[in-house]
Design an enzyme around this catalytic site. Structure first.
Site, PDB file in Angstrom:
ATOM      1  N   GLY A  73       3.435  10.084   6.440  1.00 18.67           N
ATOM      2  CA  GLY A  73       2.101   9.526   6.388  1.00 18.67           C
ATOM      3  C   GLY A  73       1.981   8.442   7.446  1.00 18.67           C
ATOM      4  O   GLY A  73       2.761   8.387   8.403  1.00 18.67           O
ATOM      5  N   ILE A 112       2.639   5.197   7.453  1.00 23.41           N
ATOM      6  CA  ILE A 112       3.783   4.288   7.609  1.00 23.41           C
ATOM      7  C   ILE A 112       4.992   5.021   8.175  1.00 23.41           C
ATOM      8  O   ILE A 112       5.683   4.515   9.065  1.00 23.41           O
ATOM      9  CB  ILE A 112       4.110   3.605   6.272  1.00 23.41           C
ATOM     10  N   SER A 170       8.485  16.169   5.246  1.00 19.20           N
ATOM     11  CA  SER A 170       7.287  15.668   4.592  1.00 19.20           C
ATOM     12  C   SER A 170       6.629  16.816   3.847  1.00 19.20           C
ATOM     13  O   SER A 170       6.771  17.987   4.228  1.00 19.20           O
ATOM     14  CB  SER A 170       6.307  15.083   5.617  1.00 19.20           C
ATOM     15  N   ARG A 171       5.911  16.472   2.790  1.00 20.31           N
ATOM     16  CA  ARG A 171       5.192  17.510   2.050  1.00 20.31           C
ATOM     17  C   ARG A 171       4.100  18.121   2.907  1.00 20.31           C
ATOM     18  O   ARG A 171       3.711  19.276   2.717  1.00 20.31           O
ATOM     19  CB  ARG A 171       4.606  16.916   0.765  1.00 20.31           C
ATOM     20  N   THR A 183      11.613   1.486   1.594  1.00 18.27           N
ATOM     21  CA  THR A 183      10.472   0.567   1.571  1.00 18.27           C
ATOM     22  C   THR A 183       9.260   1.259   0.940  1.00 18.27           C
ATOM     23  O   THR A 183       8.134   0.803   1.119  1.00 18.27           O
ATOM     24  CB  THR A 183      10.114   0.089   2.993  1.00 18.27           C
ATOM     25  N   ARG A 227       8.801   3.328  -2.769  1.00 14.19           N
ATOM     26  CA  ARG A 227       8.732   2.958  -4.174  1.00 14.19           C
ATOM     27  C   ARG A 227      10.123   3.108  -4.776  1.00 14.19           C
ATOM     28  O   ARG A 227      10.852   4.056  -4.456  1.00 14.19           O
ATOM     29  CB  ARG A 227       7.740   3.858  -4.937  1.00 14.19           C
ATOM     30  N   GLU A 239       9.307  -4.540 -10.631  1.00 13.62           N
ATOM     31  CA  GLU A 239       9.093  -5.623  -9.690  1.00 13.62           C
ATOM     32  C   GLU A 239      10.127  -6.739  -9.885  1.00 13.62           C
ATOM     33  O   GLU A 239      10.490  -7.068 -11.017  1.00 13.62           O
ATOM     34  CB  GLU A 239       7.687  -6.210  -9.870  1.00 13.62           C
ATOM     35  N   HIS A 296      10.426  -7.011  -2.511  1.00 14.27           N
ATOM     36  CA  HIS A 296       9.155  -6.315  -2.321  1.00 14.27           C
ATOM     37  C   HIS A 296       8.215  -7.130  -1.430  1.00 14.27           C
ATOM     38  O   HIS A 296       7.146  -7.569  -1.841  1.00 14.27           O
ATOM     39  CB  HIS A 296       8.486  -5.995  -3.659  1.00 14.27           C
ATOM     40  N   ALA A 330       7.710  -6.022   2.057  1.00 20.03           N
ATOM     41  CA  ALA A 330       7.424  -5.266   3.280  1.00 20.03           C
ATOM     42  C   ALA A 330       5.960  -5.357   3.685  1.00 20.03           C
ATOM     43  O   ALA A 330       5.624  -5.437   4.873  1.00 20.03           O
ATOM     44  CB  ALA A 330       7.833  -3.805   3.108  1.00 20.03           C
TER      45      ALA A 330
END
Length: 310
Positions: free
Chosen positions: A154, A156, A175-176, A233, A235, A264, A284, A286
């Site tokens: 995507g 990023i 990638s999908r 970076t 999830r 988190e 977290h 980034a």
């Protein structure tokens, strides 16, 4: 309309006051908060009378949403939406819109920065010299010439690929959805298993969904070279965190860098990834730069303005 921004979003009181004047001139009420509170009672209290709410990555379950009967629109100051009960929103006619694109540069730069640290041990060497040490026999490794596998191309993932190519790395991808503009950069798409086998560094950039949850687990880690490194970076739950921890402790992969976890931060001090010096960890951050937050505010409140015009 009653518009409520439930947290500070990292922007100034002056910016909020400007927004308040902007919405007042349009005939709307605007309430903002300069702190961040994640407990459900406070969230419900702040959003109870809202027609429109702005929130970032604070968890927003059905229990809170059910206490906000007027809510019709959520402008989310975040790229992912997995922290929001989207099923409840669909069922109750609440439109949800994210802030895609605000942190593309920020996240891709941190991902590459993490790769550089894994290769050159910057943080470790900084501590060493502060303790009176020297280089000794340490030798780092260069990013140039390394094969980096981008998992998810995507915005990023693509931005990260561009930076890596500028460093002289070879970039491969899974990638999908395969993108022609990525292929035009000279990036070769291939099956995920092949990418894992070939990569010196694997960098994760997929969203969290049913298809990607646990995408990197024991089987996938076993395909990686013992000299390879993993950077996440995206999830936390995209990886089986326990499996990654075991692979690091047992030296089945050489290193890892994580900005995201199964929940988190703060993390428990005995968290598995923190039990080994083979893992570089950040809390977290980034997405969190001065520049990205300024862009984020523009996107988020621009979305609110567009929705109000409908």
């Amino acid at each position: 309309m009653n518009i409520v921004c439930v947290e500070s979003l990292g922007i100034s009181r002056e910016r909020f006051e400007s927004l308040k004047a902007h919405y007042s001139a349009m005939g709307h009420d605007f309430t903002y908060y300069l702190d961040r509170r994640e407990d459900e009672a406070t969230l419900a209290d702040r959003m109870r009378e809202a027609d429109v709410a702005v929130i970032s990555n604070i968890k927003l379950p059905a229990d809170v949403l059910a206490q906000c009967p007027k809510l019709r629109y959520l402008s989310v100051a975040f790229t992912g939406l997995d922290h929001i009960d989207l099923a409840y929103c669909r069922e109750h006619g609440i439109k949800v819109q994210n802030a895609a694109g605000y942190s593309t540069t920020a996240v891709s730069e941190l991902a590459v920065g993490m790769m550089l640290d894994l290769l050159r041990n910057i943080v470790t060497l900084n501590e060493k010299i502060r303790q009176g040490g020297s280089r000794g026999t340490f030798l780092g490794r260069e990013l140039r010439g390394k094969t980096v596998g981008i998992v998810g191309t995507g915005a990023i993932g693509t931005a990260t690929a561009r930076l890596l190519l500028a460093f002289g790395a070879k970039v491969i991808a899974w990638s999908r959805t395969e993108r022609p503009e990525v292929k035009a950069l000279g990036v070769e798409y291939m099956p995920l298993d092949d990418l894992l086998r070939q990569s010196d560094i694997v960098s994760l950039h997929v969203p969290l969904c049913d298809e990607t949850r646990g995408l990197i687990g024991e089987r996938e880690l076993a395909l990686m070279k013992p000299t390879a490194m993993l950077v996440n970076t995206a999830r936390g739950p995209v990886c089986d965190i326990a499996a990654v921890g075991r692979a690091l402790i047992e030296s089945r992969i050489a290193g890892a860098a994580f900005d995201v976890f199964e929940h988190e931060p703060p993390l428990p001090i005995d968290h598995l990834l923190l039990s080994t010096n083979r893992c570089l960890a950040t809390p977290h951050v980034a997405f969190a730069t001065e520049e990205s937050f300024a862009v984020r505010a523009d996107i988020v409140f621009g979305h609110v303005d567009e929705w109000l015009k409908q």
